[in-house]
Design an enzyme around this catalytic site. Structure first.
Site, PDB file in Angstrom:
ATOM      1  N   ALA A  95      -2.827   3.039  -8.040  1.00  8.26           N
ATOM      2  CA  ALA A  95      -2.829   1.575  -7.945  1.00  8.26           C
ATOM      3  C   ALA A  95      -1.384   1.180  -7.658  1.00  8.26           C
ATOM      4  O   ALA A  95      -0.489   1.501  -8.436  1.00  8.26           O
ATOM      5  CB  ALA A  95      -3.306   0.967  -9.256  1.00  8.26           C
ATOM      6  N   ASP A  96      -1.148   0.522  -6.519  1.00  7.00           N
ATOM      7  CA  ASP A  96       0.198   0.035  -6.204  1.00  7.00           C
ATOM      8  C   ASP A  96       0.339  -1.366  -6.796  1.00  7.00           C
ATOM      9  O   ASP A  96      -0.391  -2.283  -6.408  1.00  7.00           O
ATOM     10  CB  ASP A  96       0.413  -0.037  -4.685  1.00  7.00           C
ATOM     11  CG  ASP A  96       0.525   1.351  -4.038  1.00  7.00           C
ATOM     12  OD1 ASP A  96       0.582   2.356  -4.784  1.00  7.00           O
ATOM     13  OD2 ASP A  96       0.560   1.422  -2.794  1.00  7.00           O
ATOM     14  N   ALA A 136       9.761   5.242  14.689  1.00  6.36           N
ATOM     15  CA  ALA A 136       9.633   4.504  15.953  1.00  6.36           C
ATOM     16  C   ALA A 136       9.772   5.417  17.183  1.00  6.36           C
ATOM     17  O   ALA A 136       9.469   4.996  18.296  1.00  6.36           O
ATOM     18  CB  ALA A 136      10.670   3.401  16.013  1.00  6.36           C
ATOM     19  N   ALA A 186       2.451   3.645   4.478  1.00  4.11           N
ATOM     20  CA  ALA A 186       1.195   4.280   4.902  1.00  4.11           C
ATOM     21  C   ALA A 186       1.102   4.535   6.415  1.00  4.11           C
ATOM     22  O   ALA A 186       0.073   4.971   6.906  1.00  4.11           O
ATOM     23  CB  ALA A 186      -0.038   3.516   4.423  1.00  4.11           C
ATOM     24  N   ALA A 187       2.208   4.299   7.156  1.00  4.91           N
ATOM     25  CA  ALA A 187       2.191   4.623   8.594  1.00  4.91           C
ATOM     26  C   ALA A 187       1.982   6.127   8.773  1.00  4.91           C
ATOM     27  O   ALA A 187       1.202   6.567   9.632  1.00  4.91           O
ATOM     28  CB  ALA A 187       3.483   4.182   9.274  1.00  4.91           C
ATOM     29  N   GLY A 188       2.653   6.922   7.942  1.00  2.06           N
ATOM     30  CA  GLY A 188       2.492   8.379   7.999  1.00  2.06           C
ATOM     31  C   GLY A 188       1.051   8.788   7.700  1.00  2.06           C
ATOM     32  O   GLY A 188       0.489   9.664   8.354  1.00  2.06           O
ATOM     33  N   ASP A 189       0.447   8.129   6.705  1.00  2.00           N
ATOM     34  CA  ASP A 189      -0.943   8.445   6.340  1.00  2.00           C
ATOM     35  C   ASP A 189      -1.890   8.083   7.485  1.00  2.00           C
ATOM     36  O   ASP A 189      -2.829   8.824   7.796  1.00  2.00           O
ATOM     37  CB  ASP A 189      -1.348   7.687   5.070  1.00  2.00           C
ATOM     38  CG  ASP A 189      -0.495   8.100   3.869  1.00  2.00           C
ATOM     39  OD1 ASP A 189      -0.144   9.294   3.777  1.00  2.00           O
ATOM     40  OD2 ASP A 189      -0.187   7.238   3.033  1.00  2.00           O
TER      41      ASP A 189
END
Ligand code: ADP
Length: 304
Positions: A15-16, A223, A249-252
């Site tokens: 939970a964030d 980028a 969460a860009a990596g995810d």
């Protein structure tokens, strides 16, 4: 749409707990922030939701705590069409990330692993491998569990994808069971013991890991897209220009976009392109799981 083969994700659910504040409090100080946002996160759950939004059939294996966050996170996975049969409830607290975001958008995070730290080898052994084609792993659960899962998945004929995040040293025995390793630059640096500053140094560092038995290394470069490194060749794949709001969460999103594309029979290079589109879209929205794009959104960006 034809049914896609299954992806199994073994990893964390968090939970964030996010509060925006004008600045970070000094030690001992109390300041007021905006309203608390409770956002589903955790690298494991993020990747599970991201893959499901790309049309894959996904199962999640992990642990939540016996507090109120546990059912919230499990139900959120279900809402996103992720099978939670193997999300167990532990006596401890649910994993949480306490996140303060300041006026400039910087964040400061305390991670409390809680139940994520309790995912055992026996949990993995209890999973009935059937239709699964791919296993997605990260490093927010115990390393022994990750290592065991990779080995068992390999024995069951699954393709093993490891995102070595958060950065920590991992044993060679784990690397030997990894088909696709997806580090960012700092994780690659830590795992290879080499400094990574440009394409040539990233390629050299990736080759150190290939020598340990990893079949493919894909270095995410923010980028600048991603670098695909195999024994045969190195390919740089550019990403898309987007208005960046929050790269959480860009990596995810990248990893799950790539995994879903591979399941659809795309080549590694095409799958990296797909991963870039998914990662770039996730960077255009705030938060972890709310920012993960759908298959339609990714396909629209790819057509542009
Ligand atoms: P991590 O967040 O795990 O460190 P990266 O920052 O390398 O990973 O981002 C993962 C992927 O997300 C990149 O390979 C790229 O495809 C996409 N991405 C991240 N940041 C941007 C950006 N500013 N613009 C476009 N794409 C991005």
């Amino acid at each position: 749409m034809d049914t896609m083969s299954n992806i199994l994700v073994i990893g964390s659910l968090n939970a964030d707990l996010v509060v925006r504040a004008p600045r970070f409090p000094a030690p001992g100080e109390t300041i007021s922030g905006e309203d608390l946002a409770i956002i589903p996160g955790g690298k494991g759950a993020n990747q599970a939701v991201a893959a499901a939004r790309q049309g894959a059939q996904v199962s999640m294996l992990g642990r939540v705590g016996s507090d109120s966050f546990g059912p919230t996170l499990t139900q959120n996975l279900q809402t996103n069409n992720v099978d939670t049969t193997h999300v167990y409830t532990d006596a401890s607290a649910t994993g949480t990330a306490i996140i303060v975001v300041d006026a400039s958008g910087q964040n400061s995070i305390v991670l409390s692993p809680g139940a994520n730290g309790k995912v055992t080898l026996a949990d993995v052994d209890a999973f009935p491998f059937q239709e699964e084609k791919m296993l997605l792993l990260q490093l927010e659960i115990p390393l022994e569990t990750v290592t065991h899962a990779a080995s068992l998945a390999r024995q069951n004929g699954l393709r093993v994808i490891l995102n070595p995040a958060p950065a920590r040293p991992i044993p060679d025995s784990l690397l030997a069971d990894v088909d696709i390793l997806i580090p960012n630059e700092s994780e690659l640096q830590l795992l290879s013991g080499q400094s990574v500053t440009d394409t040539d140094s990233a390629k050299a560092a990736a080759h150190i890991l290939l020598e340990k038995g990893v079949k493919t290394v894909i270095v995410t470069l923010g980028a600048n897209g991603a670098l695909l490194v195999t024994d045969e060749k190195t390919t740089h794949v550019s990403t898309f220009k987007v208005d960046v709001v929050d790269t959480t969460a860009a990596g995810d999103a990248f990893i799950s976009g790539l995994a879903a594309a591979l399941l659809k029979g795309k080549s590694l290079e095409e799958a990296v392109h797909y991963g870039n589109a998914s990662g770039a879209l996730a960077a255009t929205k705030f938060g972890a799981q709310p920012s993960l794009p759908t298959q339609n959104e990714v396909e629209q960006l790819l057509r542009r």
